[in-house]
Write an enzyme that holds these catalytic residues in place. Sequence first.
Site, PDB file in Angstrom:
ATOM      1  N   HIS A 156       0.850  -1.199   0.000  1.00  0.00           N
ATOM      2  CA  HIS A 156       0.000   0.000   0.000  1.00  0.00           C
ATOM      3  C   HIS A 156       0.880   1.241   0.000  1.00  0.00           C
ATOM      4  CE1 HIS A 156      -4.105  -1.731   1.492  1.00  0.00           C
ATOM      5  NE2 HIS A 156      -3.552  -2.468   0.548  1.00  0.00           N
ATOM      6  N   TYR A 198      -9.271   5.230   7.501  1.00  0.00           N
ATOM      7  CA  TYR A 198      -9.419   5.573   8.921  1.00  0.00           C
ATOM      8  C   TYR A 198     -10.472   6.677   8.970  1.00  0.00           C
ATOM      9  CZ  TYR A 198      -4.994   3.206  10.159  1.00  0.00           C
ATOM     10  OH  TYR A 198      -3.991   2.288  10.373  1.00  0.00           O
ATOM     11  N   PRO A 223      -4.064   0.363  18.956  1.00  0.00           N
ATOM     12  CA  PRO A 223      -3.833  -0.149  17.595  1.00  0.00           C
ATOM     13  C   PRO A 223      -3.879   0.896  16.469  1.00  0.00           C
ATOM     14  CG  PRO A 223      -5.987  -0.837  18.405  1.00  0.00           C
ATOM     15  CD  PRO A 223      -5.287  -0.190  19.554  1.00  0.00           C
ATOM     16  N   LYS A 272       1.221  -0.143  15.111  1.00  0.00           N
ATOM     17  CA  LYS A 272       2.635  -0.152  15.505  1.00  0.00           C
ATOM     18  C   LYS A 272       3.062  -1.354  16.357  1.00  0.00           C
ATOM     19  CE  LYS A 272       3.983   3.258  13.274  1.00  0.00           C
ATOM     20  NZ  LYS A 272       4.098   2.658  11.961  1.00  0.00           N
ATOM     21  N   TYR A 306       3.907   6.441   9.852  1.00  0.00           N
ATOM     22  CA  TYR A 306       3.080   5.274   9.499  1.00  0.00           C
ATOM     23  C   TYR A 306       3.910   4.192   8.816  1.00  0.00           C
ATOM     24  CZ  TYR A 306      -1.235   2.798   8.485  1.00  0.00           C
ATOM     25  OH  TYR A 306      -2.237   1.861   8.460  1.00  0.00           O
TER      26      TYR A 306
HETATM   27  P1  FAD Z   1       2.552 -11.714  21.646  1.00  0.00           P
HETATM   28  O1  FAD Z   1       2.072 -11.780  20.262  1.00  0.00           O
HETATM   29  O2  FAD Z   1       1.581 -11.391  22.729  1.00  0.00           O
HETATM   30  O3  FAD Z   1       3.244 -13.105  21.963  1.00  0.00           O
HETATM   31  C1  FAD Z   1       3.587 -13.493  23.263  1.00  0.00           C
HETATM   32  C2  FAD Z   1       3.588 -15.010  23.342  1.00  0.00           C
HETATM   33  O4  FAD Z   1       3.979 -15.404  24.657  1.00  0.00           O
HETATM   34  C3  FAD Z   1       2.216 -15.616  23.113  1.00  0.00           C
HETATM   35  O5  FAD Z   1       2.308 -16.657  22.190  1.00  0.00           O
HETATM   36  C4  FAD Z   1       1.764 -16.066  24.482  1.00  0.00           C
HETATM   37  O6  FAD Z   1       0.899 -17.186  24.421  1.00  0.00           O
HETATM   38  C5  FAD Z   1       3.103 -16.401  25.131  1.00  0.00           C
HETATM   39  N1  FAD Z   1       3.083 -16.330  26.600  1.00  0.00           N
HETATM   40  C6  FAD Z   1       2.416 -15.476  27.397  1.00  0.00           C
HETATM   41  N2  FAD Z   1       2.671 -15.721  28.693  1.00  0.00           N
HETATM   42  C7  FAD Z   1       3.547 -16.752  28.725  1.00  0.00           C
HETATM   43  C8  FAD Z   1       4.177 -17.464  29.767  1.00  0.00           C
HETATM   44  N3  FAD Z   1       3.977 -17.119  31.057  1.00  0.00           N
HETATM   45  N4  FAD Z   1       4.991 -18.479  29.446  1.00  0.00           N
HETATM   46  C9  FAD Z   1       5.215 -18.812  28.151  1.00  0.00           C
HETATM   47  N5  FAD Z   1       4.638 -18.166  27.098  1.00  0.00           N
HETATM   48  C10 FAD Z   1       3.817 -17.150  27.392  1.00  0.00           C
HETATM   49  N6  FAD Z   1      -1.206  -4.585  16.739  1.00  0.00           N
HETATM   50  C11 FAD Z   1      -1.393  -3.906  15.630  1.00  0.00           C
HETATM   51  O7  FAD Z   1      -0.426  -3.310  15.140  1.00  0.00           O
HETATM   52  N7  FAD Z   1      -2.641  -3.907  15.021  1.00  0.00           N
HETATM   53  C12 FAD Z   1      -3.709  -4.613  15.539  1.00  0.00           C
HETATM   54  O8  FAD Z   1      -4.795  -4.621  14.975  1.00  0.00           O
HETATM   55  C13 FAD Z   1      -3.532  -5.321  16.722  1.00  0.00           C
HETATM   56  N8  FAD Z   1      -4.548  -6.027  17.294  1.00  0.00           N
HETATM   57  C14 FAD Z   1      -4.320  -6.692  18.466  1.00  0.00           C
HETATM   58  C15 FAD Z   1      -5.353  -7.407  19.081  1.00  0.00           C
HETATM   59  C16 FAD Z   1      -5.146  -8.057  20.303  1.00  0.00           C
HETATM   60  C17 FAD Z   1      -6.277  -8.828  20.960  1.00  0.00           C
HETATM   61  C18 FAD Z   1      -3.871  -7.974  20.929  1.00  0.00           C
HETATM   62  C19 FAD Z   1      -3.628  -8.667  22.271  1.00  0.00           C
HETATM   63  C20 FAD Z   1      -2.847  -7.282  20.296  1.00  0.00           C
HETATM   64  C21 FAD Z   1      -3.057  -6.636  19.068  1.00  0.00           C
HETATM   65  N9  FAD Z   1      -2.029  -5.932  18.429  1.00  0.00           N
HETATM   66  C22 FAD Z   1      -2.238  -5.270  17.297  1.00  0.00           C
HETATM   67  C23 FAD Z   1      -0.692  -5.890  18.943  1.00  0.00           C
HETATM   68  C24 FAD Z   1       0.199  -6.914  18.240  1.00  0.00           C
HETATM   69  O9  FAD Z   1      -0.528  -8.044  17.896  1.00  0.00           O
HETATM   70  C25 FAD Z   1       1.314  -7.198  19.218  1.00  0.00           C
HETATM   71  O10 FAD Z   1       2.056  -6.004  19.375  1.00  0.00           O
HETATM   72  C26 FAD Z   1       2.241  -8.339  18.811  1.00  0.00           C
HETATM   73  O11 FAD Z   1       1.537  -9.562  18.869  1.00  0.00           O
HETATM   74  C27 FAD Z   1       3.437  -8.394  19.740  1.00  0.00           C
HETATM   75  O12 FAD Z   1       4.141  -9.575  19.559  1.00  0.00           O
HETATM   76  P2  FAD Z   1       4.890 -10.276  20.760  1.00  0.00           P
HETATM   77  O13 FAD Z   1       5.506 -11.487  20.184  1.00  0.00           O
HETATM   78  O14 FAD Z   1       5.747  -9.307  21.459  1.00  0.00           O
HETATM   79  O15 FAD Z   1       3.741 -10.660  21.796  1.00  0.00           O
HETATM   80  C1  DHB Z   2      -4.960  -3.175  10.959  1.00  0.00           C
HETATM   81  C2  DHB Z   2      -4.793  -2.977  12.298  1.00  0.00           C
HETATM   82  C3  DHB Z   2      -4.471  -1.727  12.757  1.00  0.00           C
HETATM   83  O1  DHB Z   2      -4.288  -1.522  14.066  1.00  0.00           O
HETATM   84  C4  DHB Z   2      -4.320  -0.669  11.895  1.00  0.00           C
HETATM   85  O2  DHB Z   2      -4.019   0.563  12.373  1.00  0.00           O
HETATM   86  C5  DHB Z   2      -4.471  -0.884  10.553  1.00  0.00           C
HETATM   87  C6  DHB Z   2      -4.795  -2.156  10.090  1.00  0.00           C
HETATM   88  C7  DHB Z   2      -5.312  -4.529  10.473  1.00  0.00           C
HETATM   89  O3  DHB Z   2      -5.599  -5.394  11.302  1.00  0.00           O
HETATM   90  O4  DHB Z   2      -5.333  -4.744   9.258  1.00  0.00           O
END
Ligand code: FAD
Ligand code: DHB
Length: 394
Positions: free
Chosen positions: A72, A201, A292, A296, A387
């Site tokens: 995009h 948005y 969200p 980021k 962005y």
């Molecule tokens: P996570 O993806 O949370 O991974 C952490 C891992 O550790 C998981 O697999 C979990 O099961 C595991 N874990 C937890 N506790 C323990 C433990 N005690 N022992 C062992 N393992 C453990 N970001 C965006 O940019 N856009 C979005 O639309 C968006 N939507 C989201 C929706 C939800 C519901 C959530 C929770 C987050 C969202 N985010 C979004 C944020 C984005 O998904 C996260 O920033 C990203 O997943 C971060 O990755 P991570 O690997 O650091 O953490």
């Molecule tokens: C999506 C999620 C976001 O938080 C955003 O700002 C834009 C797109 C997505 O899930 O596609």
Amino acid sequence: MRTQVGIVGSGPSGLLLAQILAQQGIESIIVENRSREYVEARVRAGVIEHGAVDVLTRAGVGDRLHREGLRHDGVHLQWPGERRRIDFVDACGQSVWVYGQTEITKDLINIRVSDGQQIHWEASDTAIVGADTDHPQITFVDVDGKPQTVECDYVAGCDGFHGASRPTIPESVRSVAQRVYPFAWLGILAEVAPSTDELIYAWHPDGFAMHSMRSDKVSRLYLQVAPDDDIANWSDDRIWDGLSTRMALDGWTLQSGPTLEKSITPMRSFVSSPMRWGRLFLAGDASHIVPPTGAKGLNLAIADVTKLGAALAMAIQQGKVDLIDSYSDDALRRVWQSTHFSWWMTSMLHTPPSADPDAAFLRQMQITQLDYVTSSTAAAAGLAENYTGAVLPY
Ligand code: FAD
Ligand code: DHB
């Protein structure tokens, strides 16, 4: 068990760190409390910054992203009667890719598993012991109920916001900055072709709405709701009505379709620093959360482990600790930049609760900001740089 880097969590940050380390011949063991199926199915983010795409490509997991991901070059910002596009390439020379976090996770798990990576799925009672000594350990109970210990040179806490790593760091050495927002996002994944070529948005008096996508057959859409709202209050019809009203524009129609998933996510900004304590290093959501708006969270996780992978490799292979010593400060620079951008986007686009005595004033400030950012080349460049992630090098 013994390994060079023990990794807690197999989300994007833990898996990518294991991959970056493996490329440099460094061993790791991952301990994850959920099943592989659960981790692969968790629907979350979808927008990948230019620099993050480069990192994934260098890490050897870019093939499917380049084949199936959607590049995009711009984004639409909207308010009643107006939809205006910001061109990222014109403004800052970079783009973003739309490719689901679920797909990145699957790609990383596939490559790590085929490479022989040890991942202990469905572990419980994970704890990090002796992080402030030269012999840190990860202890856990495995899927068969047997207690296990992993002796490590270093531990990476990649276990998300609710994980065990961050609370291991004593409160006396940790500081937290946070803001909880008075709204949440209701997200749906729908089996319908996107009604737009690029993300929309939309500001609306009823609340923010957003149109994203995953492919030419699957759309991802979001609605601002109250933080205490219950998904049971939202029938599919009510969701589509809300989306259509909030994104309405003369001559444009939102196509609806069957929903594949729906959930409500609360919104907060949260930064815990420093991101290191002794031999424990935090990365991704374990250390920081952004709302969200601005997409980021996933990108910050990728940026953190890019730095952490290089820092650990230098320490393990060359005995040089400069990069592990500066890891927290280096990573936090981007964390704060993205925290600011996500807070700014969130504040510009979400309707304040009507009970807010400043609501009328704040709404006018939001429209004025939207008008400015979409009509001034300089202001549009600021949004585009943030962005796409061009604002700071990876
Ligand atoms: P996570 O993806 O949370 O991974 C952490 C891992 O550790 C998981 O697999 C979990 O099961 C595991 N874990 C937890 N506790 C323990 C433990 N005690 N022992 C062992 N393992 C453990 N970001 C965006 O940019 N856009 C979005 O639309 C968006 N939507 C989201 C929706 C939800 C519901 C959530 C929770 C987050 C969202 N985010 C979004 C944020 C984005 O998904 C996260 O920033 C990203 O997943 C971060 O990755 P991570 O690997 O650091 O953490
Ligand atoms: C999506 C999620 C976001 O938080 C955003 O700002 C834009 C797109 C997505 O899930 O596609």
